[in-house]
Write a protein that holds these residues in place. Structure first.
Motif, PDB file in Angstrom:
ATOM      1  N   GLU A  40       0.845  -1.183   0.000  1.00  0.00           N
ATOM      2  CA  GLU A  40       0.000   0.000   0.000  1.00  0.00           C
ATOM      3  C   GLU A  40       0.879   1.230   0.000  1.00  0.00           C
ATOM      4  O   GLU A  40       1.987   1.205   0.502  1.00  0.00           O
ATOM      5  N   GLY A  41       0.379   2.303  -0.563  1.00  0.00           N
ATOM      6  CA  GLY A  41       1.127   3.554  -0.579  1.00  0.00           C
ATOM      7  C   GLY A  41       1.477   3.973  -1.986  1.00  0.00           C
ATOM      8  O   GLY A  41       1.206   3.276  -2.945  1.00  0.00           O
ATOM      9  N   PRO A  46       6.798   0.215  -2.639  1.00  0.00           N
ATOM     10  CA  PRO A  46       5.563   0.047  -1.866  1.00  0.00           C
ATOM     11  C   PRO A  46       5.849  -0.048  -0.368  1.00  0.00           C
ATOM     12  O   PRO A  46       6.741  -0.769   0.055  1.00  0.00           O
ATOM     13  N   ALA A  47       5.048   0.691   0.410  1.00  0.00           N
ATOM     14  CA  ALA A  47       5.156   0.633   1.863  1.00  0.00           C
ATOM     15  C   ALA A  47       4.569  -0.686   2.345  1.00  0.00           C
ATOM     16  O   ALA A  47       3.566  -1.153   1.828  1.00  0.00           O
ATOM     17  N   GLY A  48       5.177  -1.291   3.348  1.00  0.00           N
ATOM     18  CA  GLY A  48       4.665  -2.553   3.880  1.00  0.00           C
ATOM     19  C   GLY A  48       4.622  -3.624   2.803  1.00  0.00           C
ATOM     20  O   GLY A  48       3.673  -4.393   2.703  1.00  0.00           O
ATOM     21  N   MET A 117       2.512  -0.715 -11.358  1.00  0.00           N
ATOM     22  CA  MET A 117       1.098  -0.372 -11.345  1.00  0.00           C
ATOM     23  C   MET A 117       0.790   0.380 -10.060  1.00  0.00           C
ATOM     24  O   MET A 117       1.183  -0.050  -8.976  1.00  0.00           O
ATOM     25  N   GLU A 118       0.125   1.509 -10.200  1.00  0.00           N
ATOM     26  CA  GLU A 118      -0.381   2.252  -9.049  1.00  0.00           C
ATOM     27  C   GLU A 118      -1.891   2.259  -9.177  1.00  0.00           C
ATOM     28  O   GLU A 118      -2.429   2.554 -10.245  1.00  0.00           O
ATOM     29  N   SER A 135      -2.668   1.128  -3.729  1.00  0.00           N
ATOM     30  CA  SER A 135      -1.645   0.085  -3.731  1.00  0.00           C
ATOM     31  C   SER A 135      -0.667   0.341  -4.865  1.00  0.00           C
ATOM     32  O   SER A 135      -0.976   1.041  -5.833  1.00  0.00           O
ATOM     33  N   VAL A 136       0.503  -0.230  -4.694  1.00  0.00           N
ATOM     34  CA  VAL A 136       1.554  -0.142  -5.698  1.00  0.00           C
ATOM     35  C   VAL A 136       2.086  -1.548  -5.923  1.00  0.00           C
ATOM     36  O   VAL A 136       2.248  -2.320  -4.982  1.00  0.00           O
ATOM     37  N   MET A 137       2.307  -1.885  -7.177  1.00  0.00           N
ATOM     38  CA  MET A 137       2.948  -3.147  -7.518  1.00  0.00           C
ATOM     39  C   MET A 137       4.114  -2.820  -8.441  1.00  0.00           C
ATOM     40  O   MET A 137       3.950  -2.089  -9.415  1.00  0.00           O
ATOM     41  N   GLU A 138       5.284  -3.331  -8.097  1.00  0.00           N
ATOM     42  CA  GLU A 138       6.461  -3.158  -8.937  1.00  0.00           C
ATOM     43  C   GLU A 138       6.982  -4.539  -9.286  1.00  0.00           C
ATOM     44  O   GLU A 138       7.110  -5.396  -8.407  1.00  0.00           O
ATOM     45  N   ALA A 139       7.251  -4.765 -10.545  1.00  0.00           N
ATOM     46  CA  ALA A 139       7.764  -6.066 -10.992  1.00  0.00           C
ATOM     47  C   ALA A 139       9.022  -5.841 -11.809  1.00  0.00           C
ATOM     48  O   ALA A 139       9.113  -4.884 -12.580  1.00  0.00           O
TER      49      ALA A 139
END
Length: 174
Positions: A40-41, A46-48, A117-118, A135-139
């Protein structure tokens, strides 16, 4: 939020951007081992965050996208995907139990080495006490799959290993 992150991981991370059918296709990811961080963030990382690794080939990437399309047909009344320059923008309205989730997501990257993705969502009525969330997803592609991995294998942040293709083949048919 764990439910939203699970959906994001299942729909976007595990499914290689596996979401309901859109007029515009998502790009295929480069075969090999991907590290996917979700949290999240809206910061740079991404935080946490929760990190998982996923081994894919072209067939497993497509199978997981197809699975996501099937899930979306059942859950979502609105799905829109459009190109905005080099970015993809998704807007959706989906049911999660009794809650309607309205989401806006922006994807960027090349899908050959990295993507991000945000997303922002609202929940009506609130989902697990929350009316909204981000939420944030980084791949990122980290190289070939490891010697003991096969396409579809995922290693979760807690070390649990599963194969998405095997899980999909064992689920009940409609």
């Amino acid at each position: 939020m764990k439910i939203r992150l699970s959906i994001a991981v299942a729909c976007l991370g595990a499914g290689a951007i596996a979401c309901p059918a859109f007029a515009l296709d998502f790009p295929a990811r480069k075969p090999g081992l991907w590290e996917i961080q979700t949290g999240e963030g809206t910061g740079k990382s991404p935080a946490g965050a929760h990190t998982m690794q996923q081994c894919i080939d072209a067939a497993s990437d497509k199978a997981m996208r197809d699975m996501g399309q099937g899930m979306g047909k059942d859950m979502c009344s609105r799905q829109e995907l459009r190109a905005d320059g080099a970015r993809l923008v998704m807007d959706s309205v989906c049911k999660i139990g009794n809650t309607t989730a309205t989401s806006h997501a922006v994807l960027s990257g090349d899908f050959g080495s990295a993507y991000r993705m945000e997303s922002q969502s609202t929940y009506n009525p609130p989902l697990m006490g929350r009316a909204e969330g981000t939420s944030v997803m980084e791949a990122k592609w980290i190289g070939p799959c490891k010697a003991d991995q096969k396409p579809g294998d995922m290693v979760m942040s807690n070390g649990m290993k599963m194969n998405m293709l095997e899980m999909m083949s064992n689920r009940p048919k409609k």
